[in-house]
Design a protein around this motif. Structure first.
Motif, PDB file in Angstrom:
ATOM      1  N   GLY A 111       0.538  13.262   9.930  1.00 14.20           N
ATOM      2  CA  GLY A 111       1.252  13.093   8.665  1.00 14.20           C
ATOM      3  C   GLY A 111       0.734  11.969   7.797  1.00 14.20           C
ATOM      4  O   GLY A 111       1.158  11.826   6.643  1.00 14.20           O
ATOM      5  N   HIS A 112      -0.192  11.156   8.327  1.00 12.88           N
ATOM      6  CA  HIS A 112      -0.666  10.014   7.536  1.00 12.88           C
ATOM      7  C   HIS A 112      -1.556  10.446   6.372  1.00 12.88           C
ATOM      8  O   HIS A 112      -1.546   9.814   5.318  1.00 12.88           O
ATOM      9  N   GLN A 113      -2.299  11.515   6.552  1.00 12.46           N
ATOM     10  CA  GLN A 113      -3.174  11.962   5.473  1.00 12.46           C
ATOM     11  C   GLN A 113      -2.367  12.291   4.215  1.00 12.46           C
ATOM     12  O   GLN A 113      -2.787  11.988   3.105  1.00 12.46           O
ATOM     13  N   GLU A 114      -1.197  12.853   4.397  1.00  9.37           N
ATOM     14  CA  GLU A 114      -0.338  13.163   3.245  1.00  9.37           C
ATOM     15  C   GLU A 114       0.104  11.884   2.534  1.00  9.37           C
ATOM     16  O   GLU A 114       0.196  11.849   1.305  1.00  9.37           O
ATOM     17  N   LYS A 115       0.358  10.844   3.304  1.00 10.35           N
ATOM     18  CA  LYS A 115       0.724   9.552   2.706  1.00 10.35           C
ATOM     19  C   LYS A 115      -0.438   8.983   1.883  1.00 10.35           C
ATOM     20  O   LYS A 115      -0.247   8.443   0.792  1.00 10.35           O
ATOM     21  N   ALA A 116      -1.646   9.095   2.427  1.00 12.75           N
ATOM     22  CA  ALA A 116      -2.821   8.589   1.713  1.00 12.75           C
ATOM     23  C   ALA A 116      -3.038   9.362   0.418  1.00 12.75           C
ATOM     24  O   ALA A 116      -3.323   8.766  -0.629  1.00 12.75           O
ATOM     25  N   ILE A 117      -2.880  10.675   0.468  1.00 17.31           N
ATOM     26  CA  ILE A 117      -3.044  11.484  -0.735  1.00 17.31           C
ATOM     27  C   ILE A 117      -2.003  11.114  -1.780  1.00 17.31           C
ATOM     28  O   ILE A 117      -2.304  10.974  -2.971  1.00 17.31           O
ATOM     29  N   LYS A 142       0.858  -1.185   0.000  1.00 20.26           N
ATOM     30  CA  LYS A 142       0.000   0.000   0.000  1.00 20.26           C
ATOM     31  C   LYS A 142       0.897   1.240   0.000  1.00 20.26           C
ATOM     32  O   LYS A 142       0.979   1.943  -0.999  1.00 20.26           O
ATOM     33  N   TYR A 143       1.606   1.459   1.072  1.00 19.00           N
ATOM     34  CA  TYR A 143       2.508   2.603   1.159  1.00 19.00           C
ATOM     35  C   TYR A 143       3.960   2.212   0.896  1.00 19.00           C
ATOM     36  O   TYR A 143       4.784   3.074   0.596  1.00 19.00           O
ATOM     37  N   LEU A 144       4.278   0.953   1.053  1.00 21.11           N
ATOM     38  CA  LEU A 144       5.622   0.441   0.799  1.00 21.11           C
ATOM     39  C   LEU A 144       5.530  -0.708  -0.206  1.00 21.11           C
ATOM     40  O   LEU A 144       4.575  -1.492  -0.158  1.00 21.11           O
ATOM     41  N   LEU A 145       6.494  -0.815  -1.089  1.00 25.51           N
ATOM     42  CA  LEU A 145       6.573  -1.900  -2.080  1.00 25.51           C
ATOM     43  C   LEU A 145       5.324  -1.992  -2.958  1.00 25.51           C
ATOM     44  O   LEU A 145       4.923  -3.076  -3.371  1.00 25.51           O
ATOM     45  N   LEU A 146       4.720  -0.864  -3.248  1.00 26.74           N
ATOM     46  CA  LEU A 146       3.518  -0.846  -4.089  1.00 26.74           C
ATOM     47  C   LEU A 146       3.800  -1.426  -5.470  1.00 26.74           C
ATOM     48  O   LEU A 146       3.049  -2.271  -5.964  1.00 26.74           O
ATOM     49  N   ASP A 147       4.874  -0.985  -6.111  1.00 27.73           N
ATOM     50  CA  ASP A 147       5.183  -1.472  -7.462  1.00 27.73           C
ATOM     51  C   ASP A 147       5.398  -2.977  -7.471  1.00 27.73           C
ATOM     52  O   ASP A 147       4.939  -3.675  -8.384  1.00 27.73           O
TER      53      ASP A 147
END
Length: 194
Positions: A157-163, A126-131
């Protein structure tokens, strides 16, 4: 039409939910999300399924409920206490493989596997190793993430990660992406066959 879910719960769901609550786990998938997971699982007969982040097995029970007898599901988590809840209630299902594993280690060690359905419910995939995870998705396969709308339990700071994740997914040329402003916020990507 409303957002009230009036569907039959998977057989083990209530017992898993009670044990999950006793453990104090505060990040389970919502029932609305789980009903979608089950319906989408039914669309992949004889499918290979992957769940990144078993947790206690709440969402796992819904995915299994939608799968046919010829399908298989691999689900992993790095929290043995939570994984044991899933093992206790779902571990006898021959379609299910539960693994205690670190997300990065599991994805790296299994990069040659391919799946028809991936529910990424943890950081890895999701946030890591997406590719790397999306490379495992077969053409026509479903990539599903939830918790994309702001949540009360998000750290600063999580909202920025989701965006940023939403922007990455929308920018991919190999996925058709649908964003649903429903439940906890769901994104479904379908792998394009080019």
């Amino acid at each position: 039409m409303n957002n009230i879910t009036q569907q039959v719960l998977p057989p083990a769901y209530r017992a898993i939910a009670e044990e999950t609550e006793r453990q104090g786990f505060t990040m389970p998938s919502e029932v609305q999300t789980c009903t979608l997971l089950r319906a989408l699982a039914a669309s992949k007969p004889a499918g290979n399924f992957l769940e990144l982040g078993t947790g206690s097995g709440l969402a796992t029970s819904w995915i299994l409920d939608g799968m046919d007898k010829h399908s298989s599901l691999i689900s992993f988590d790095n929290d043995e206490t939570l994984l044991n809840i899933a093992r206790n209630h779902l571990g006898k299902d021959p379609r299910l493989t539960l693994e205690l594993a670190d997300g990065a280690d599991w994805v790296t060690s299994n990069s040659t596997k391919s799946f028809d359905y991936i529910f990424a419910d943890t950081w890895h995939g999701k946030y890591l190793l997406l590719d790397e995870v999306l490379a495992m998705l077969r053409p026509g396969g479903l990539y599903i993430v939830d918790d994309m709308l702001p949540q009360a339990n998000w750290p600063e700071g999580h909202q920025e990660k989701a965006i940023a994740l939403i922007e990455r997914l929308e920018g991919r040329q190999d996925l058709w992406v649908v964003k649903q402003h429903w439940a906890s916020g769901i994104i479904i990507g379908v792998k394009r066959d080019r």
